[in-house]
Design a protein around this motif. Structure first.
Motif, PDB file in Angstrom:
ATOM      1  N   ILE A 128       0.820  -1.093   0.204  1.00 48.48           N
ATOM      2  CA  ILE A 128       0.065   0.101  -0.179  1.00 48.48           C
ATOM      3  C   ILE A 128       0.816   1.101   0.050  1.00 48.48           C
ATOM      4  CG2 ILE A 128      -1.620   1.419   1.326  1.00 48.48           C
ATOM      5  CD1 ILE A 128      -2.859  -1.359   2.348  1.00 48.48           C
ATOM      6  N   ILE A 129       1.824   1.226   0.933  1.00 50.16           N
ATOM      7  CA  ILE A 129       2.848   2.408   0.844  1.00 50.16           C
ATOM      8  C   ILE A 129       3.353   2.764  -0.526  1.00 50.16           C
ATOM      9  CG2 ILE A 129       4.950   3.147   1.969  1.00 50.16           C
ATOM     10  CD1 ILE A 129       4.083   1.786   4.484  1.00 50.16           C
ATOM     11  N   GLU A 130       3.942   1.561  -0.951  1.00 51.93           N
ATOM     12  CA  GLU A 130       4.850   1.700  -2.393  1.00 51.93           C
ATOM     13  C   GLU A 130       3.766   2.133  -3.359  1.00 51.93           C
ATOM     14  OE1 GLU A 130       7.580  -0.928  -5.353  1.00 51.93           O
ATOM     15  OE2 GLU A 130       7.335  -1.571  -3.251  1.00 51.93           O
ATOM     16  N   VAL A 131       2.687   1.777  -3.546  1.00 50.48           N
ATOM     17  CA  VAL A 131       1.711   1.868  -4.451  1.00 50.48           C
ATOM     18  C   VAL A 131       1.335   3.480  -4.220  1.00 50.48           C
ATOM     19  CG1 VAL A 131      -0.860   1.608  -5.489  1.00 50.48           C
ATOM     20  CG2 VAL A 131       0.881  -0.123  -5.278  1.00 50.48           C
ATOM     21  N   GLN A 132       0.977   3.856  -3.126  1.00 56.01           N
ATOM     22  CA  GLN A 132       0.461   5.188  -2.733  1.00 56.01           C
ATOM     23  C   GLN A 132       1.646   6.319  -3.057  1.00 56.01           C
ATOM     24  OE1 GLN A 132      -2.613   5.895  -2.126  1.00 56.01           O
ATOM     25  NE2 GLN A 132      -1.980   8.085  -2.029  1.00 56.01           N
ATOM     26  N   PRO A 146       7.296   6.159 -20.930  1.00 59.94           N
ATOM     27  CA  PRO A 146       7.008   5.582 -19.409  1.00 59.94           C
ATOM     28  C   PRO A 146       8.116   4.470 -19.186  1.00 59.94           C
ATOM     29  CG  PRO A 146       5.427   4.814 -21.053  1.00 59.94           C
ATOM     30  CD  PRO A 146       6.263   5.670 -21.863  1.00 59.94           C
ATOM     31  N   LEU A 147       8.788   3.611 -20.243  1.00 58.76           N
ATOM     32  CA  LEU A 147       9.660   2.621 -19.827  1.00 58.76           C
ATOM     33  C   LEU A 147      11.048   3.209 -19.197  1.00 58.76           C
ATOM     34  CD1 LEU A 147       9.222   0.176 -22.883  1.00 58.76           C
ATOM     35  CD2 LEU A 147       8.332   0.174 -20.530  1.00 58.76           C
ATOM     36  N   LYS A 148      11.380   4.608 -19.587  1.00 63.43           N
ATOM     37  CA  LYS A 148      12.526   5.349 -19.214  1.00 63.43           C
ATOM     38  C   LYS A 148      12.198   5.626 -17.666  1.00 63.43           C
ATOM     39  CE  LYS A 148      15.292   9.340 -19.738  1.00 63.43           C
ATOM     40  NZ  LYS A 148      15.531  10.768 -20.565  1.00 63.43           N
ATOM     41  N   ARG A 154      13.467   2.382 -10.724  1.00 60.90           N
ATOM     42  CA  ARG A 154      13.325   0.878 -10.037  1.00 60.90           C
ATOM     43  C   ARG A 154      13.901   0.747  -8.822  1.00 60.90           C
ATOM     44  NH1 ARG A 154      17.612   1.088 -13.855  1.00 60.90           N
ATOM     45  NH2 ARG A 154      19.535   0.222 -12.902  1.00 60.90           N
ATOM     46  N   PHE A 155      14.610   1.877  -8.297  1.00 66.60           N
ATOM     47  CA  PHE A 155      15.101   1.657  -6.832  1.00 66.60           C
ATOM     48  C   PHE A 155      14.099   2.141  -5.937  1.00 66.60           C
ATOM     49  CE2 PHE A 155      19.148   1.321  -9.496  1.00 66.60           C
ATOM     50  CZ  PHE A 155      19.453   0.143  -9.102  1.00 66.60           C
ATOM     51  N   ASN A 156      13.483   3.052  -6.275  1.00 72.16           N
ATOM     52  CA  ASN A 156      12.545   3.718  -5.514  1.00 72.16           C
ATOM     53  C   ASN A 156      10.941   2.798  -5.399  1.00 72.16           C
ATOM     54  OD1 ASN A 156      13.862   6.073  -5.031  1.00 72.16           O
ATOM     55  ND2 ASN A 156      13.016   6.955  -6.626  1.00 72.16           N
ATOM     56  N   THR A 161       7.961  -2.260  -9.787  1.00 68.97           N
ATOM     57  CA  THR A 161       8.775  -2.099 -10.940  1.00 68.97           C
ATOM     58  C   THR A 161       8.680  -3.715 -11.416  1.00 68.97           C
ATOM     59  OG1 THR A 161      10.168  -0.522 -10.469  1.00 68.97           O
ATOM     60  CG2 THR A 161      10.890  -2.088 -12.414  1.00 68.97           C
ATOM     61  N   ALA A 162       8.762  -4.669 -10.608  1.00 67.47           N
ATOM     62  CA  ALA A 162       8.802  -6.064 -10.862  1.00 67.47           C
ATOM     63  C   ALA A 162       7.153  -6.490 -11.350  1.00 67.47           C
ATOM     64  CB  ALA A 162       8.728  -6.992  -9.518  1.00 67.47           C
ATOM     65  N   VAL A 163       6.391  -5.764 -10.869  1.00 69.45           N
ATOM     66  CA  VAL A 163       4.817  -5.926 -11.614  1.00 69.45           C
ATOM     67  C   VAL A 163       4.548  -5.567 -12.729  1.00 69.45           C
ATOM     68  CG1 VAL A 163       2.518  -5.482 -10.917  1.00 69.45           C
ATOM     69  CG2 VAL A 163       3.815  -6.128  -9.102  1.00 69.45           C
ATOM     70  N   VAL A 164       5.558  -4.289 -13.022  1.00 72.27           N
ATOM     71  CA  VAL A 164       5.300  -3.544 -14.405  1.00 72.27           C
ATOM     72  C   VAL A 164       6.099  -4.487 -15.387  1.00 72.27           C
ATOM     73  CG1 VAL A 164       6.441  -1.660 -15.555  1.00 72.27           C
ATOM     74  CG2 VAL A 164       5.291  -1.190 -13.409  1.00 72.27           C
ATOM     75  N   GLN A 165       7.138  -5.322 -15.120  1.00 70.03           N
ATOM     76  CA  GLN A 165       7.894  -5.969 -15.989  1.00 70.03           C
ATOM     77  C   GLN A 165       6.952  -7.058 -16.552  1.00 70.03           C
ATOM     78  OE1 GLN A 165      11.477  -6.851 -13.771  1.00 70.03           O
ATOM     79  NE2 GLN A 165      12.415  -5.217 -14.724  1.00 70.03           N
ATOM     80  N   GLU A 166       6.049  -7.601 -15.427  1.00 68.13           N
ATOM     81  CA  GLU A 166       5.408  -8.359 -16.034  1.00 68.13           C
ATOM     82  C   GLU A 166       3.808  -8.134 -16.681  1.00 68.13           C
ATOM     83  OE1 GLU A 166       4.209 -10.698 -12.441  1.00 68.13           O
ATOM     84  OE2 GLU A 166       6.276 -11.508 -12.259  1.00 68.13           O
TER      85      GLU A 166
END
Length: 197
Positions: A128-132, A146-148, A154-156, A161-166
């Motif tokens: 929840i914190i990361e999505v917010q 958006p890919l850039k 990716r560190f923030n 980012t792992a979900v985005v890659q999928e």
């Protein structure tokens, strides 16, 4: 969004020819894209696009459902990482001596820490914190890549980012491959199946 713009244009006073054109475009968009928010794949992709986030949804209920879905996906990533990483305790003899010695300050402190309940790390709360944080991050201009953004952030947002890659997918139009099949069908027929001969 384009559909709602066409509906707004229908309310304005235009010439009959223009009104017929707007009506045709509105009907076509409604047929092709009328239920686009109900597409789970497209909704997730829109949410994960830092140029749109939740602003691309006209229905706020759909946006909240997609947000919950993303939170559950991120929580699953966090939980799988927690299962994979098992902490290895490195205990040396001096630490054991301190724990057994009742007169030692460290032994008393270690005893107090072990008897008190430690706060448990909850994967859902971290998700929840990361999505917010992602939603509070500034929206990218429409022409940015958006890919850039995801490469740089990716560190923030490591789990997001792992979900985005999928899940962050681009739908390829089928028009070029349909043209190719049509051309191939005209060249290679039942009578001309051995073109090399």
């Amino acid at each position: 969004m384009v559909y709602s713009l066409c509906v707004q244009h229908k309310k304005k006073k235009f010439e009959n020819a223009v009104m017929r054109g707007v009506t045709k475009v509105t009907e076509g968009l409604n047929v092709r894209l009328g239920h686009v928010e109900n597409s789970h794949t497209l909704a997730i992709s829109s949410f994960l696009d830092p140029r749109f986030k939740m602003m691309s949804f006209e229905n706020s209920g759909v946006a909240e459902n997609i947000k919950k879905t993303i939170i559950s996906l991120v929580a699953a990533k966090i939980a799988s990482k927690q299962k994979q990483s098992t902490p290895i305790e490195n205990v040396d003899e001096k630490q054991i001596d301190d724990e057994t010695d009742e007169l030692s300050i460290w032994g008393k402190l270690n005893n107090n820490i072990s008897t008190k309940s430690q706060p448990q790390d909850n994967a859902t709360s971290r998700a929840i914190i990361e999505v917010q944080r992602y939603l509070e991050f500034e929206v990218l201009p429409r022409h940015d890549d958006p890919l850039k953004f995801w490469r740089e952030q990716r560190f923030n947002f490591p789990n997001l980012t792992a979900v985005v890659q999928e899940r962050f997918c681009v739908l390829a139009p089928s028009v070029p491959c349909e043209r190719l099949f049509s051309k191939a069908g005209l060249v290679i027929t039942d009578r001309r199946n051995k073109l090399s001969v």
